[in-house]
Design a protein around this motif. Structure first.
Motif: not given
Length: 979
Positions: A470-482, A496-498
């Motif tokens: 989840s942390m990887i995914m949350a950081q990827e959303t910061l980088l703009g990954v949908p 979740v778009n954190y």
């Protein structure tokens, strides 16, 4: 059983002061018992023999050749002690060193898991202290892979009659682990019932304890039985409950003589700033091509009116409203958040614990010469603790504001959002069961005993975690990954778009949706089973001019098995920021044979009223590493006029604990600063310079590229051998003819060779690069180094573990003085226990300089207790004083100064002499209601203050100094009703 009542009770009173000679405890009552017994004939009384801790041979017990201390549970009542661990820590064999207490398991991974408590005699480690229950082993209890010692929480104090502490190595009799000594817990017997209610309440609130127990026993023509039920509750203590835990000031001084502080002031409180790290947006600037800290960007949650960072920091040209700059100089350090955060104040200091226990024991005479006996203990402990932690964009690292990843911020600075959460709790449930069945009897003048013991520990530990995926995914959303439609691979959480820059998320007020996405709970389970069979026979072989030669011979078998299965996320490496672990599983079988002989050499000569020699030996075979032998020789010389000399020398051993053998790889992280080759050109060690160059690390490798290295620790199965030790002791004992005064002084010396120690990743690297034979050094095969791509020569992974490398020595002197007298106005009893620790040194490798621990915080050189009891009519008053020598860590640190914001300052890494007082009163109503009331820590002695920069602390109170009172002044009571 009934035949031994007089002598058994007499010996228990006699040995109260720890001499094994006629002493003070309960002398008037003893005199009455002797008078009554004399009516039944002195001949029967003289022939009676018992077995005491430290020998398998039955003797009269009056002249033990090794020092034995007796602690009764009346001490617990008089001093308001609530657990077995608290009771044992009153002994100077424990109070001279730091002991494992439940408070340490909050924020630290400790052996036995959360809430576990153990006893380490002489500071040699809990694994080198053998714990017996009624003369038989008490199997380990706890959670996680490192289970090896008996958990003192498993046995309620209400079951216990007394504890016998053998202050000497005894592996030749008891086998593995009896290196520092033996703790033998003796349970209550006898007829009648009792209901007991006790509790304690600190004056400041928090840390209350309550205990309710009931017991009943009866005897009949052919046997007896007793059952005990106990419930013990500790409400726990939070950091915010005590000022000395709540705020960790820097505690630095410009002038330590005048007390002029160097700490910054928090303008929000007007007090010294609480310095613990908290949430915020960590800010960086580029200096000489590298990132350097530039304070912290914080949000003005309480509308204090701080200026916007864009108005204060020239590298930040724009920032959303409410964000201000802190921590960039000494004055602004006072603005940093963290220390007074409500999550911090709600952190557990002493865990909430509830223990429910049931105990049964019984015996039955099958024939006139054969009896059957049994014991059954079931205990369930539930421990809960709460903590707080940070989490941040570790996998992304710092990123430039100019990237557009920080909404509303502009400038040439770099940032890294660091968030807070209180999702860092732990719930532990331990189910511990122990059963014993045995037979004992006599064949003529010989006594025999055969017993089987089985203990089973099942522990469940629930740990709050942050999902790595989840942390990887949350950081990827910061980088703009949908985020839409994505599900984490292991935890199965919908994306979740954190928002990493939402002030509420930073503070720790994440939404329920975000918490469901990021946070979870891992559940692990530990089982540990121990089976033992012990059979021996004891009696007199033949007569010598000085008396009969006694002997005991026996055989022993033991099987230990452990299986620890961490939670699924931990096994798969999906717990962010915490160590990983595999399944620890293994077993060991032990077979042994032993013999003991007691030889009376001389009697009734000038200056030699008696001289006895006791010898014992044991052969032990452990299937996982082989066999070994141990021995012990002790002498007991009764000089006359009340003087006696005792001396002993023996060898002991400790088989590797199962976790030391089979601990599955546990992963953690070390900084690259542990690498000796980082900037090796400036090393003062020529071996480091030569070996790093030979390894191909270039001279210009002066700064690490990668942030950390993976550190792996595992068991040493296949290479570990047993530790061995030699223990020596000599003592002088005096007791007056009337039994009113007694004194003893005993010198002890224990040296452990091939001690098993955990070799850390840093030690592996150091041993490699300081080796005189670098090309063939085995430690150099225990890590991998990057190949230099992009200038990265850092350590990728280092593998440590358990090895037979260390040596430990303890030396010291035990002094015991007792005085008892009856006056017209009442009876007075005084006892002083004092231990002077001369040496406790540890040497991990033969090339190391031994480290002397005596005098460090938690390891005072001199410790003692002075206990005074005055009795008159139905009242008894007890005053107990415990004292601990001053300690200091300056010797180990090599300095008493450091720098703060470029200025030289002094820190505090010492504790003064620490004295605690307890006063209580006891009386009896209607011959069956017993009431005790008292106050512990009468003068409300608080833990001394030290600087967090120089010592482990909670607030400014030292951790790892179990001698200190963390609760403060408290009232206690004990009410019992006998029927």
């Amino acid at each position: 059983m009934a035949k031994q009542s007089f002598l058994s009770n007499s010996i228990r009173a006699i040995m109260m002061a720890g001499f094994g000679s006629a002493l003070l405890a309960g002398a008037p009552a003893m005199a009455q018992d002797q008078s009554n017994e004399s009516e039944d004939g002195e001949q029967a009384k003289a022939a009676e023999k018992i077995q005491v801790t430290g020998s398998r041979i039955r003797t009269d017990g009056l002249d033990s050749p090794t020092p034995v201390e007796i602690i009764t549970t009346e001490i617990a009542t008089d001093q308001g002690l609530n657990t077995l661990g608290e009771l044992l820590r009153t002994s100077t064999v424990a109070s001279g060193s730091d002991q494992l207490i439940s408070a340490y398991s909050v924020g630290f991974v400790t052996n036995g898991g959360s809430g576990a408590e153990s006893i380490s005699m002489r500071g040699l480690g809990a694994g080198r202290t053998l714990v017996l229950l009624n003369g038989r082993r008490a199997g380990p209890a706890g959670t996680r892979g490192a289970v090896s010692a008996f958990d003192m929480n498993a046995l309620p104090i209400s079951i216990i009659e007394r504890v016998e502490i053998l202050k000497d190595g005894a592996s030749s009799l008891y086998g593995s682990d009896a290196v520092a000594g033996v703790i033998n817990i003796i349970t209550k017997k006898g007829e009648g019932g009792e209901v007991n209610f006790s509790g304690s309440a600190p004056f400041e609130g928090g840390g209350e304890t309550y205990r309710l127990n009931a017991t009943y026993g009866d005897s009949f023509d052919r046997g007896s039985w007793r059952v005990v039920a106990d419930r013990n509750v500790n409400t726990g203590l939070k950091r915010g409950d005590r000022d000395y835990f709540a705020c960790a000031t820097r505690y630095l001084f410009n002038d330590i003589e005048t007390g002029e502080r160097a700490d910054p002031i928090d303008p929000r409180t007007g007090e010294y700033h609480c310095s613990e790290s908290g949430p915020g947006i960590f800010n960086y600037q580029v200096v000489n091509g590298r990132l350097a800290s530039d304070g912290r960007i914080q949000y003005d949650y309480f509308n204090d009116g701080f200026a916007n960072i864009a108005d204060e920091n020239p590298r930040v040209t724009a920032a959303p409203d409410g964000w201000y700059w802190a921590g960039y100089d000494a004055a602004s350090d006072g603005l940093l958040d963290g220390g007074n955060h409500p999550f911090r104040l709600n952190q557990t200091m002493i865990p909430e614990t509830t223990v429910n226990s049931v105990y049964f024991q019984g015996d039955y005479d099958l024939t006139d010469t054969t009896s059957m006996y049994g014991e059954l203990l079931y205990s369930q402990r539930k421990t809960e603790s709460r903590n707080t932690r940070q989490f941040w964009t570790r996998e992304i690292g710092q990123f430039p504001v100019s990237s557009g990843l920080a909404p509303g911020f502009e400038g040439d600075n770099y940032v890294m959002p660091v968030h807070y959460t209180d999702h860092f709790g732990n719930e532990t449930t331990i189910d511990y069961a122990r059963a014993v069945v045995g037979f004992e009897g006599s064949i003529g003048f010989w006594n025999w005993d055969v017993s089987y013991q089985r203990s089973h520990n099942k522990g469940e530990y629930k740990t709050d975690i942050i999902f790595f995926d989840s942390m990887i995914m949350a950081q990827e959303t910061l980088l703009g990954v949908p985020c839409e439609g994505r599900v984490t691979e292991i935890s199965g959480k919908a994306c979740v778009n954190y928002d990493w820059f939402d002030p509420q998320n930073v503070w720790g007020n994440q939404s329920a949706e975000a918490r469901e996405f990021l946070f979870g709970q891992d559940v692990g389970e530990t089982t540990y089973t121990q089976d033992t069979i012990d059979a021996y026979i004891t009696g007199d072989l033949f007569e010598m001019p000085a008396g009969p030669v006694g002997t005991a011979v026996g055989v022993y078998w033991q099987r230990d098995e452990i299986e620890d299965v961490p939670g699924e996320n931990t096994l798969q490496g999906n717990s962010w920021g915490l160590t990983g672990a595999g399944i620890t599983a293994g077993e060991a079988k032990t077979t042994a044979a032993y013999a003991e002989f007691q030889v009376p050499l001389l009697r009734d000569l000038p200056f030699v009223e008696s001289l006895d020699l006791t010898t014992s030996g044991r052969w032990t075979d452990v299937d996982i590493y082989g066999s070994d032998t141990t021995f012990k020789v002790s002498a007991n010389w009764e000089i006359g006029a009340g003087f006696r000399v005792r001396a002993s020398r023996g060898s002991s051993f400790r088989a590797p604990a199962l976790y030391e053998l089979f601990l599955e790889n546990q992963t953690g992280f070390l900084g690259q600063t542990s690498d000796p080759c980082l900037n090796w050109v400036e090393s003062t060690n020529p071996l480091v310079r030569a070996n790093c160059a030979a390894d191909g690390v270039p001279e210009d490798y002066t700064a690490a590229i990668r942030g950390s290295m993976t550190s792996i620790t595992g068991g040493g199965a296949g290479q570990l051998q047993a530790e061995t030790s030699i223990s020596e002791g000599i003592g002088l004992v005096y007791s007056s003819e009337d039994g009113g005064f007694a004194a003893s002084i005993d010198y002890y010396d224990v040296e452990i060779s091939d001690q098993i120690s955990s070799v850390t990743g840093g030690a592996v690297l150091s041993q490699c690069y300081t080796s005189n034979d670098f090309a063939n050094e085995p430690f150099c095969d225990q890590f991998t180094r990057a190949d230099g791509t992009d200038g990265d020569y850092g350590i990728v992974e280092v593998r440590g573990g358990y090895l037979n490398t260390a040596k430990q020595i303890v030396r010291g002197v035990d002094i015991v003085i007792t005085y008892q007298e009856s006056f017209d106005f009442g009876d007075l009893r005084i006892k002083l226990d004092h231990t002077n620790q001369i040496e406790r040194s540890f040497q991990q490798f033969v090339t190391d300089t031994p480290e002397q621990y005596i005098g460090y915080i938690g390891n005072p050189r001199n410790v003692g207790t002075l206990n005074t009891t005055f009795s008159r009519d139905d009242w008894s008053f007890n005053w107990n004083m415990s004292y601990y020598d001053a300690t200091s860590d300056y010797r180990g640190l090599g300095t008493s100064s450091t720098t703060y914001r470029g200025e030289s300052v002094r820190f505090v890494a010492e504790t003064p002499t620490y004295v605690l007082h307890t006063l209580s009163a006891n009386t009896t109503f209607n011959d069956n209601i017993d009431v005790t009331i008292g106050v512990s820590n009468i003068f409300d002695k608080q833990p001394p203050k030290v600087s967090p920069a120089a010592a482990y602390t909670s607030g400014n109170a030292p951790l790892f100094a179990s001698q200190l009172d963390y609760l403060g002044r408290r009232a206690f009571f004990n009410i019992s009703y006998q029927f």
